[in-house]
Design a protein around this motif. Sequence first.
Motif: not given
Lengths: 269, 322, 345
Positions: A79-84
């Motif tokens: 459910g995390v929105d963005k990954a970098v």
Amino acid sequence: MDIVVCVKHVPDTTEAEIAIRDDERGIEKRGLVFDINEADNYAVEEALLLKERFGGSITVLTVGPPEADETLRMCLAKGVDKAVRLTDGRFEGSDSYATARILAEAIRELGRRPSPIGYDLVLTGIQADDDGCGQVGVTLAEMLGIPHAALVISTETEDGKMKVHRELEGGLHEVLEIELPALLTIQTGINEPRYASIFGIRQAMKKQIEALDLGALGLAEEAVGEAGSKTSLVRLFIPEVTAQATILQGSPEEVSSELLTIFKNEGVI
Amino acid sequence: MGEIFVLAEHRQGVLRDVTFEMLGKGQELAAAMGAPLTAMLLGHNVEGFATELAKHANQVLVVEDERLEHFNSESYQQVLAHLIAEHKPGLVLIGHSAYGMDLAPSLATQLDLPLVTDCVGLELEGGQPFAVREMYGGKVSARVAFRQADTYVATVRQAAFPVEEGAPLGGEVVAVDSPLTEEITYRKFLEYVEAAVGEVDITQADVVVAVGRGIKEADNLALVEKLAKALGGVLAGSRPVVDAGWLPPERQVGQSGKTVKPKLYLAVGISGASQHVAGMKASSTIVAINKDPDAPIFKVAHYGIVDDLFKVVPALTAQLGG
Amino acid sequence: MRSPLNVRRIIYEALVRDQLDVNQRPEIWDCTTCTTCTLRCPKGLDPALMLIGLRRVLTEGGRIKPTVRDALESTFKFGNPWGRGKAKRSDWAQGLNVKNLAEGAEAEMLYFVCCTPAYDDRVQAVARAMVKVFQKAEVDFGILGNEEMCCGSEMRRLGEEGLFEFLVEENLALFQQHGIKRMVTTSPHCYNSFRNEYEGRGFEVQHYTQFLADLIELGKLTFSKEVNRVVTYHDPCFLGKQNQVYDEPRAILQRIPGLQFVEFDRSRERSLCCEGGGGRMWVEASSARERLAEVRVKDALALGAEVIATACPFCLLTLEDAVKTTGAEGAVEVLDIVELVAQAI
């Protein structure tokens, strides 16, 4: 509440035989299973719980090789929105200080964009299972110029302030109030991390993982890697066994009998 | 190299053991360097501590301030930054404790100083400090160098160094004016909350039988509980067992749990990670049962049995008549 | 007969109201997927499949108990649900001179050990007995050693279809790589999955009781010692009612000299599920009602049996636990059929 969580993709060394590389500067990674750092998993769960309560977005960052995408996808699946992912050959050899530097710069870069990603909270695990330094989180807080609290075992949020419990020795809790934005390093056991199914991870393949390198962060080469570190690894070695237990031999019945004698001699029974 | 600074750690009216462990190590390093050893004491109404510390250091710098009554990494950092800037010590030792982990990295970063954490070894070679620390759950050790600087910072693992019982140094106690100015509003200490005592205080038992992940599931606790009863002892556990909810927190042995010093400590299915060992090392007799011959617990135990706990525990219980 | 497991109500809550929560409906996890319901349904419906579908909704949403989570994560990472390292998977075979296909050996038949006999201290004895019997009968066999990984049967039944698919892909590729044409399994769960759920498999698979029954029939496995015990046989659901393998286990037992075989009333397709399958090794029963395994032990005692023989690692462990919890230790013993065979050769 917008949250940034810094995670690490580390080898699971449970029941694994660890071999030191010939150059004594690392361990043999072949055959090791990698996964998200245990404490970071709790940090991600804490972010998800806060998002469920207060809304907002979660961005996960990691400094690592492309294989670290496995961990990032698992976070996205949860459910995390963005990954970098911060990847660059020149990051190799970065110690905790240089790693925090890379993360700090990445967080600032995300905040400078036309659609900026800001944060009310930055979370990390208390320490990494591989190096066990416990340094990156608090160093990062100082670099970002935000207050911090380490070893957080519970959080309560109200009106832009958080009441957190830090876990001290002996099970004692230090309760403090901290203003946001702040950085917390999260202790294991704070919550019960949810499961990311294979199906969920596959669905998450649709979400893009952004990879940034040295150039994208606008950092000088001297600021990262060995050059940017304040400590350096001289060599790894298998610790000498100084004190060693007297190993009792024999069947369970035989050793039990021996133990009973030992217990009697020591006045335990 | 300049003097050696040791941050005295205290809480709820007691100077914590790590303080004396660091002073012991500090004395050794100070002698090797021909430099003085200074203890730093921050707090409110802590004169009693100063006198005690003066026996173990050449100098005690005391910063008395009401705002330092309870540990707060922000205020501690401000004071220490000031002391370090003023005195330019060669080495600063802080405990790798709940306080130290919260303080040292931000302090070192603010002052742009190299920091090595959780040191189990510290030595000087050619005038340069080198640290030894553990990695991969204690299976591997690392020798680490500091980047050249005027001041080096290290956090020291608790119970890693012995408490030196050398001749008292008879140091001078020097009061230093508190450099704290404004109230720190962004991080406020509220209170301490004691760990629940529950029905059993494992720190009072003569015999402690502790279980680790090796028991595999909560149902198997009964087996070990029987052994604990047969020995007239109490059941305790390592952190993973408590995290999993198999035992309540008041039964946790380890750095973040209780420290126990019973006559007999029986570690069943416990690998012996340093955070656990820190809580039971001082036990009079330590017996470990673990299938893994390489488990770190065997380094700390007096007696070891490399076998399946599900065979040994019942056999032992039976012989005890339990 | 009222049961908390009201499948229609649960489906309503899941699909219509989207209110399904693992904590509110713990009975969803009580099902052992023995599939008696499906086998008996007069309308030919498949309630077992529906229940697994419900579990998929929960599992794929990550809403599962920590013990199930740990078993699933372990299977993905380490190829077994027990949290054990891959490097220890074939430790049980040390010193037994078993051909290891992972180390380049070749053999006519693959003995697929299964995660539970590989890692569980009690069940390792079953794998060792199997090796003893195969070697006595001069069977050309090998194991996959540390390359062997979970068949995925329980994972599918826990609702982790994605993980199951992943394991099928990995296993089929592994078997192909080693040119596996014939396989014999310890566990009926592995047997059932490979036989019925691994589409496109290029190998024949048997449960070991079928293989041993053949060997005895062909005179390749003979008995020289007596086993003078009164033995009953508990049909594992995944072997018996799901795959109709009833006769071979009995044929083996009845050929063991000195063994007196007695039959449970509830046997064959009516065998009483021990409650070990369907993910139940990682899930506590939601109610305090009597465990079926305990009923089984009492049945065995009433029958005058000294040994409950079975042919499944989960049945073995679950029935052994029940022997302890009913205080029947010393009165009745649980053994795998191959352990009895090993005693008689």
